[in-house]
Each structure stands twice: as structure tokens, then as C-alpha cells.
Write a protein that holds these residues in place. Structure first.
Motif, PDB file in Angstrom:
ATOM      1  N   ASN A  41      82.920   4.868 127.211  1.00 31.56           N
ATOM      2  CA  ASN A  41      83.556   5.026 125.781  1.00 31.56           C
ATOM      3  C   ASN A  41      83.488   3.618 125.204  1.00 31.56           C
ATOM      4  OD1 ASN A  41      84.953   5.914 123.642  1.00 31.56           O
ATOM      5  ND2 ASN A  41      86.817   5.976 124.751  1.00 31.56           N
ATOM      6  N   GLU A  42      82.372   3.392 124.605  1.00 30.47           N
ATOM      7  CA  GLU A  42      82.411   1.968 124.013  1.00 30.47           C
ATOM      8  C   GLU A  42      81.871   2.120 122.440  1.00 30.47           C
ATOM      9  OE1 GLU A  42      79.817  -0.194 126.374  1.00 30.47           O
ATOM     10  OE2 GLU A  42      77.948   0.397 125.220  1.00 30.47           O
ATOM     11  N   VAL A  45      71.826   2.269 128.506  1.00 34.95           N
ATOM     12  CA  VAL A  45      72.338   1.576 129.141  1.00 34.95           C
ATOM     13  C   VAL A  45      74.002   2.404 129.630  1.00 34.95           C
ATOM     14  CG1 VAL A  45      73.567  -0.784 129.560  1.00 34.95           C
ATOM     15  CG2 VAL A  45      71.053  -0.504 129.183  1.00 34.95           C
ATOM     16  N   PRO A  46      74.731   2.589 128.517  1.00 31.58           N
ATOM     17  CA  PRO A  46      76.083   3.023 128.504  1.00 31.58           C
ATOM     18  C   PRO A  46      76.089   4.477 129.404  1.00 31.58           C
ATOM     19  CG  PRO A  46      75.526   2.575 126.283  1.00 31.58           C
ATOM     20  CD  PRO A  46      74.320   2.679 127.099  1.00 31.58           C
ATOM     21  N   MET A  55      84.578  -3.389 123.739  1.00 36.05           N
ATOM     22  CA  MET A  55      85.753  -3.127 124.662  1.00 36.05           C
ATOM     23  C   MET A  55      85.228  -2.628 126.067  1.00 36.05           C
ATOM     24  SD  MET A  55      88.737  -0.362 123.547  1.00 36.05           S
ATOM     25  CE  MET A  55      87.775   0.992 123.809  1.00 36.05           C
ATOM     26  N   ILE A  56      85.606  -3.186 126.969  1.00 34.72           N
ATOM     27  CA  ILE A  56      85.370  -3.080 128.541  1.00 34.72           C
ATOM     28  C   ILE A  56      86.404  -2.094 128.975  1.00 34.72           C
ATOM     29  CG2 ILE A  56      83.683  -4.887 128.717  1.00 34.72           C
ATOM     30  CD1 ILE A  56      86.026  -6.399 129.922  1.00 34.72           C
ATOM     31  N   LYS A  71      66.485  -2.726 124.072  1.00 31.85           N
ATOM     32  CA  LYS A  71      66.637  -1.788 125.065  1.00 31.85           C
ATOM     33  C   LYS A  71      68.139  -1.752 125.263  1.00 31.85           C
ATOM     34  CE  LYS A  71      66.171  -2.014 130.158  1.00 31.85           C
ATOM     35  NZ  LYS A  71      65.832  -2.987 131.385  1.00 31.85           N
ATOM     36  N   HIS A  72      68.933  -2.720 124.490  1.00 35.36           N
ATOM     37  CA  HIS A  72      70.444  -2.563 124.471  1.00 35.36           C
ATOM     38  C   HIS A  72      70.802  -3.653 123.517  1.00 35.36           C
ATOM     39  CE1 HIS A  72      74.072  -1.075 125.526  1.00 35.36           C
ATOM     40  NE2 HIS A  72      74.507  -2.110 126.288  1.00 35.36           N
ATOM     41  N   ILE A  94      69.974  -6.800 132.078  1.00 36.90           N
ATOM     42  CA  ILE A  94      69.234  -5.756 131.726  1.00 36.90           C
ATOM     43  C   ILE A  94      67.831  -5.992 131.049  1.00 36.90           C
ATOM     44  CG2 ILE A  94      69.512  -4.284 129.845  1.00 36.90           C
ATOM     45  CD1 ILE A  94      72.587  -3.903 129.956  1.00 36.90           C
ATOM     46  N   TYR A 153      74.310  -1.564 135.582  1.00 34.57           N
ATOM     47  CA  TYR A 153      73.045  -1.044 135.296  1.00 34.57           C
ATOM     48  C   TYR A 153      71.889  -1.146 136.565  1.00 34.57           C
ATOM     49  CZ  TYR A 153      68.378  -0.864 132.983  1.00 34.57           C
ATOM     50  OH  TYR A 153      66.918  -0.532 132.684  1.00 34.57           O
TER      51      TYR A 153
END
Lengths: 185, 596
Positions: free
Chosen positions: A33-34, A91-92, B1-2, B143-144, B164, B199
Motif C-alpha cells: 500500500n504505497e 515491484v510492489p 511510505m514504507i 522497471k521501478h 532492483i 524483490y
């Protein structure tokens, strides 16, 4: 010269995939949830030309900060397979389950339906709502707001019934789904 | 946010960490990641990082002349060294200019980390000066990507970005870094303590599938190996093991544009490149084979031609690190998700352990068929005494390079010259051939050559170019001069956007719409104006002298080779046709000009 309307094979990119059987699959996607995660998923569908019928998302695990998306996608089996792999590539995204492929699952959708009318129509609306086990969540002298829950088909049927009885608005959540039985998704 | 869990884990580690500014964290993380060279261009929103760069000497910054150039230079650096390329640009136009390079890196699976400045967090969304929605713009071409809003998240994001970018199928990662976060002080988490394990792509193959693949390979009557950029990305050992495995089997091998160099081109088993401008023997072998071993390639439309008629009789093994590449275009019989290197090593081991033998009789028959196709001599062309044929120019270049003691690296721009370079130059080692394959970016070659030269200071780096492509990033001449990079730019100058002209001739009724490059500069004077060396060859007999001179210069050198204007690149599979419908130079008049 491009001759429009003729056989497609004159294009340098050859023929398109043609009319293969289109299937409808329910995908359950566990994501971080980002910020931007919904945009990534939506962007994937628009960027690669996949068709989406319904998408719902909400946080499901506060501790792990994860959300679950339920996506109903339509396409040929190969396209559905691609959608799953492309989602897994983000990725997420932690996990993608093709519930349609994996077996029995339950799908539910909630709709709020506003019906305006008086006399016979009003009574008929209430009677039909009872049959569908729709709850009245708001009511005035001339209107009801019904809350109906069920499969998308059931919600559709209810809405069809309400249209001639004075339905003015409908708001639907889209489907949420989960697999049947004791196994974790 | 992590996530809360991640936050707790990180908090436990922060007690051991140093405090520093966001800008300093960037440098610290680069050093920890083993990065000593970065490419970039300063600007308002990235000045704190440039200030931090100024006050240290572990990371060298290469000032390119355009952010696109910086991104391609980082790609060239990454591809020739196997390291991750790093780009540093400012917000707004800095970031948007880098987008072409990022997309190029995405399509060709090149590991890049691109740090973009951003306006301060409190101005984001206000249409501030030089503001662009960088994460929004780059989401589909990376990719990200990240937008860092809290300096305490920054160091972990930096380490995760490198993880990544370089693991699984490599690709570009963008970190958008607002200016206030660059100034802010926070806790730096070092590489060892960073949490990047979320990942973890699959790299090890399913051994049952590998056993099955080896069995298929051993029993094949008409086999072919079809390899791609994945083998190069898997590192030099993958190429070494591939070479050993292919030699043990005695099977023919072809490769995509991206995969050239994984298998030595001087070997008898090498069929040359396949695809639209690949060799006759490679394409026919692909069409007629009974077992196709695709390793680290992705059945691009330039490779397959008409999908419906693609290699109809073969069992297909597809090894790819990206599960989404498998069954995307061509459905295969034996899919294996794995790193190309791991899979090749595993296959080689099983081949040796179980003492597999090939069906030699069948293989001999297959080779005699291939030799028939080879005898067509598909790369032949009609030479001239008066006009330089581009193929001839490259043959002479090849001749002179074969006598070189230096390690030779080739980059290209995009177009006819790129295809001719792929056809006529020999590629014997991985990581020595840098070309824009997937995206087909004109203007790629010169900055990529600059990056390559920086990564390989003792190497000889040649950008085989066209006169149209080279003008797209010609400003990078200044970069080459500033850093004393003796890059050689070998322009096959036919005064046309050659490939566009070729398609217009063959497919659009010879209506040459906008493809003539009018008002070209004098490339000799241009090179001199930048402080480099300019040379020109007008006739075939001048070529050798000019190439010899070029190889002797210690400065950036432009060689303007004035070639035949109307030469077309053959053989060619017209788009939408099959491998066995390819057209040779001799039969150019058979080209179906109705095809568009």
C-alpha cells in the motif's frame, strides 16, 4: 499504399490475433500500500491495451501495509496469462492469484441504488428490494436508497428491476473476491 | 511510505547509523555500491547533490551535453563493463530529456539508476519552475521508480534501487529526489543493513525442465540455438559456458542483434544474426529446425516475421528470466524461467554428467542443408571502383580491426549502417557491442561510445554511424573532447536516412518523403570545430588510408565516409513475411512492393 478495408495482411505488422475466445477472469492481487501502486496497475492495463471490467482496492493488512486488489479482466487466455505475468513483474506486487483458474471462489459486489417515486411504484420498489434482500439505508417521502450485495449478476438484475420504478442513481463498488475453502490465497 | 514492519526493522538498525544530508547519502550510497563514474548535467533542483559531489573525490562525474546523452553514455558504460550505469539530472526538462535513455534501457534490459532532482516537496503539484511529474512520466519507461518524501527513507531506497536495477531482468530505476530532501539531515543505513529482499526474482531453473531440455537437444535432428541479450546480461561466464555447450553439441547457433558476441563469430557453428536483416542460413535454419533452443531472447517482431508461419515444425525451448516474456508472442513447448547463465551451466553439467551424444547422422544431414543455404552467400553485394559501398567500407574496417592489439568495442546509431555493422563486423566477445536494439534510438551511438570508452580506457571504441543519426546527439563531441576520449565515429554518409529511404523505395512507391538529409554540415570541419580530428573518404581507394589514420589518432575522430546513396540493406524479410520468404540483394526486384 495503404488500402483500407482490404485484407489486413498487407500491413507490415501482419494479421492481428483475430477473433479468439474471450474469457473473463477474476484476479486477486496483493500489493504494497504505497503511493502510485494503483497508477502502476492502471498504467499497465492502459499501456498494454488490456481490458479491465472492474477493479477494487483497499488496505487489508495494516501491519504489513498491504492492500488487496480484485481485478476483473477480459481477454483471450494468452492475454489473461500475460496480464498475470505483467502484474507479477511490478515491484510492489507480491502475489497474483487467478481465481477463475484456481477453482471455486466467492465474488461479491455492493451497490447503492437511489429510487425516486410515489404510490404504487414506491411500494413495488420496496417489495422487489425485499426479494433481493436489499436493505433500505435512506428513505424520504418520495425516495429510497437501497443497499444490495451479491454477485455482479444479481446486482445487475436488481438494477434492471429498479430502472422502470424510478431509479435515478447507482453507485457500485466493483467486485471483491476470495477463494473458497481453507487454503490461503 | 514504507511498511510498519520494514520501518521497525530499519529503526532497529538506525542506532548504528550515521547522520548526514540527503545529498551526502546519495554519494555515500554510490560509493558503497561500487560506483566510481556517473553521468549527468546540473540544474537548480539537483544542486545540493552537485555540491556534495564537489566536496569528494571517490565518484567521478562526467558532464554530458544533454541529459539524453548522459543516459545513453551510462548505458554504454553499463553494457561494456557489466556494472550499473548511474545518471544524475535535474528536475523538469532534465528528467524529460532523460526519458528516451530510460526507455532505451528498459527495452534492452540495461541496469541504470537515474537520480532526478525535484522541486521541494511543499511545491510539488504547484506547477513550480522546472517541475514535472517525473514519477508519473517515467512509470511506464522504468522497471521501478520512487519519489522520496522523507530523508530517512532515502538510503534504503538508494540501495533497493541498485538491487532492483541489477537483479532479475535488469532495467532502469528512477529516484525522484526533491530539493528539500537533499538538504535535510537523516539517518544513513548502509548497504549491509538495507532491506531490499522484498524483490527476489527467480533465477535458478527447474532442474526437471533442464533435464528435459538437454534430452530434446540431444535427440534433435535439426536443432538450432537462438540466443539473445539475456546471455550477455548474465555475465561473461554465461557466454563462456554457452560456447562450450554449443561446441559440445556441434549444433548451429544464431543470435539476435542484442546477443551478438555471446558466441564467437569466427566459429564454424556460427550462422550469423537472424531476423529481418539476418543471414539467409540463420533464418532458413530457424524456419526448418525441429528443436529451437531460445536462450535470453524474446521473439521480437523483427526476429520472427509472420508469427503464423514462424518455425512451424519445431519444438521450442524458451529460457528467460522474465516469466512475462514466455508465451507472450510465440507459444513454446518447454518454458524455463531462469537466469540464462544458471540455465546454460546446468545444461552443460547434465550434458557432461550423463554423457549425452548427438544424433551425428542427422546432424550431418542438417549441416549439409545449412551449407546449401550458406552457399547462397547472402551478404554479397556488387562492389564498385568509383563509389564506396557501405558494405565495402565495413569490410575494410573489419580488416584493419583484425590487426588491432587493442580490445575493440563497437557502438552504433540506428538504421542501415547498424544492420550492416551487425552483418559485417565480427563479434567474438560479449559486452563489446553496444547498439539500441529494442527502442531503435537514433543518436545512441556517440554517447554510448563515450560511456564505453570511460569504462574501458585502454579499449578502441568505434561508433559506426549514419550521417542522420549522428546529428541527433552530436553535442556529445564536446564531452569526448573534455575528457580526452579518443572515440572514433565512422560515418557511412549516404546523405539519406537510409533505412527510411529503403522502405520508401521498396514499400511506398519510391516517394521519398522527408528522408533526404538536406544541408548536412561539413563533418571534417565539424570535428575540428569541436577540437577533434576530421577525416574524409570519397572514393574506395582512399578508404584504407583514412581508416589507418583514424586508428592512429588519440583524439575523438569523425570519419566521413561518402558512400553510395542508393544502396539497400539485404537480405531482408519483408515485415509480415516468414523466414523462408526472405529476399536477397540479387532478387531485390522480386520484392512485393504492394506490401505496406
Amino acid at each position: 499504399m495503404v488500402v483500407k478495408g482490404k485484407k489486413q495482411s498487407i500491413s507490415v505488422y501482419g494479421d492481428g490475433p483475430g477473433d479468439r475466445a474471450i474469457e473473463r477472469h477474476t484476479l486477486s492481487v496483493l500489493v504494497d500500500n504505497e503511493p502510485g501502486v494503483l497508477a502502476r496497475v492502471i498504467g499497465l492495463f492502459s499501456g498494454r491495451g488490456y481490458n479491465i471490467e472492474s477493479l477494487t482496492v483497499a488496505e487489508t493488512n495494516k501491519e504489513l501495509n498491504q492492500s488487496r486488489m480484485t481485478i476483473i479482466a477480459v481477454g483471450t487466455p494468452a492475454v489473461i496469462d500475460q496480464i498475470r505475468h505483467q502484474l507479477e513483474r511490478l515491484v510492489p506486487v507480491h502475489r497474483v492469484n487467478d481465481l477463475t483458474e484456481e477453482g471455486d471462489h466467492v465474488e461479491r459486489e455492493l451497490a447503492l441504488v437511489k429510487v425516486v417515486g410515489t404510490d404504487e411504484k414506491r411500494i413495488e420498489a420496496l417489495r422487489s428490494a425485499n426479494i433481493f434482500r436489499a436493505r433500505v439505508v435512506d428513505s424520504t417521502q418520495e425516495s429510497f436508497v437501497f443497499e444490495v450485495t451479491g454477485s455482479a449478476d444479481k446486482v445487475n438484475a436488481f438494477i434492471d428491476l429498479m430502472i422502470p420504478l424510478g431509479m435515478v442513481n447507482v453507485s457500485r463498488t466493483g467486485s471483491a473476491a476470495i477463494s473458497r475453502g481453507p487454503d490461503k490465497m | 511510505m514504507i511498511s510498519a514492519v520494514k520501518e521497525k526493522a530499519l529503526a532497529a538498525k538506525t542506532s548504528k547509523t550515521k547522520k548526514m544530508s540527503g545529498a551526502e547519502m546519495v554519494i555515500e550510497a554510490l560509493v558503497e555500491q561500487g560506483i566510481d563514474t556517473i553521468f549527468g548535467y546540473p540544474g537548480g533542483a539537483v544542486l545540493p547533490i552537485y555540491d556534495a559531489l564537489f566536496q569528494q573525490n571517490k565518484v567521478k562525474h562526467i558532464l554530458c551535453r544533454h541529459e539524453q546523452g548522459a543516459a545513453h553514455a551510462a548505458e554504454g558504460y553499463a553494457r561494456s563493463t557489466g556494472k550499473t550505469g548511474v545518471v544524475l539530472v535535474t528536475s523538469g526538462p532534465g528528467a524529460t530529456n532523460a526519458v528516451t535513455g530510460l526507455t532505451d534501457a528498459l527495452l534492452d534490459s540495461i541496469p541504470l539508476v537515474c537520480i532526478t532532482g525535484q522541486v521541494p516537496t511543499f511545491l510539488i503539484g504547484n506547477d513550480a519552475f522546472q517541475e514535472a511529474d517525473t514519477t508519473g512520466i517515467t512509470r511506464p519507461c522504468t522497471k521501478h521508480n520512487y519519489l522520496v518524501k522523507d530523508v530517512n527513507d532515502l538510503s534504503n531506497i538508494l540501495h533497493e534501487a541498485f538491487h532492483i536495477s541489477g537483479s532479475g531482468r535488469p532495467g532502469p530505476v528512477v529516484i525522484d529526489l526533491p530539493k528539500d530532501v537533499q538538504f535535510a539531515e537523516g539517518n544513513y543505513i548502509n548497504k549491509a543493513n538495507a532491506i531490499t529482499h522484498m524483490y527476489q526474482p527467480q533465477t535458478e531453473p527447474d532442474m526437471m525442465a533442464i533435464e528435459e531440455a538437454v534430452r530434446l537437444i540431444a535427440n534433435a535432428k535439426k536443432p538450432i540455438f537462438y540466443t539473445g541479450g539475456g546471455v550477455i546480461n548474465a555475465g561473461p561466464k554465461a557466454s563462456k559456458d554457452l560456447t562450450e555447450f554449443v561446441k559440445k553439441t556441434g549444433h548451429p547457433i544464431t543470435s539476435t542483434l542484442m546477443g551478438l558476441g555471446a558466441f564467437p563469430a569466427h566459429e564454424e557453428q556460427w550462422l550469423g544474426m537472424l531476423g529481418m536483416h539476418g543471414t539467409y542460413e540463420a533464418n532458413w535454419a530457424m524456419h526448418d529446425c525441429d528443436v529451437m533452443v531460445c536462450i535470453g531472447a524474446r521473439f521480437d517482431d523483427r526476429i520472427t516475421g509472420d508469427i503464423a508461419k514462424f518455425s512451424p515444425k519445431s519444438k521450442k525451448i524458451h529460457i528467460d528470466i522474465d516469466p512475462s516474456s514466455i508465451n507472450k508472442i510465440v507459444s513454446v513447448d518447454l518454458p524455463i524461467v531462469a537466469d540464462a547463465g544458471s540455465a546454460i551451466t546446468a545444461m552443460l553439467k547434465i550434458w557432461k554428467d550423463k554423457k549425452y551424444k548427438v544424433n551425428q547422422d542427422a546432424l550431418n544431414r542438417w549441416w549439409s542443408k545449412i551449407d546449401e543455404w550458406r552457399s547462397v552467400n547472402c551478404l554479397s553485394y556488387k562492389n564498385s571502383d568509383t563509389i564506396i559501398k557501405p558494405q565495402f567500407a565495413l569490410e575494410r574496417l573489419r580488416h584493419h580491426l583484425s590487426k588491432q592489439k587493442k580490445d575493440v568495442f563497437i557502438t552504433t546509431e540506428v538504421g542501415q549502417h547498424q544492420m550492416w555493422a551487425a552483418q559485417f563486423l565480427p563479434f567474438d566477445k560479449p559486452n563489446h557491442w553496444m547498439t539500441s536494439g529494442g527502442l531503435g534510438t537514433m543518436g545512441y551511438g556517440l554517447p554510448a561510445a563515450i560511456g564505453t570508452q570511460l569504462g574501458n580506457p585502454d579499449g578502441l571504441v568505434i561508433d559506426v554511424a549514419g550521417e542522420a543519426s549522428i546529428l541527433m546527439n552530436i553535442q556529445e563531441m564536446s564531452t569526448a573532447v573534455q575528457y580526452n576520449l579518443p572515440v572514433k565515429i565512422f560515418i557511412l554518409n549516404n546523405q539519406w536516412m537510409g533505412m527510411v529511404r529503403q522502405w520508401q523505395e521498396l514499400l511506398h512507391g519510391e516517394r521519398y518523403s522527408q528522408s533526404y538529409t538536406e544541408s548536412l554540415p561539413d563533418f571534417v570541419k565539424l570535428a575540428e570545430a569541436y577540437g577533434g580530428v576530421g577525416l574524409r573518404a570519397d572514393t574506395p581507394d582512399e578508404l584504407d588510408g583514412v581508416i589507418e589514420q583514424m586508428l592512429k589518432t588519440d583524439k575523438v575522430t569523425i570519419v566521413d565516409v561518402r558512400t553510395c546513396q542508393s544502396e539497400n540493406c539485404f537480405p531482408m524479410i519483408p515485415s509480415g513475411k516468414a523466414h523462408n520468404e526472405m529476399i536477397l540483394a540479387a532478387d531485390a526486384d522480386k520484392f512485393d512492393k504492394k506490401l505496406v
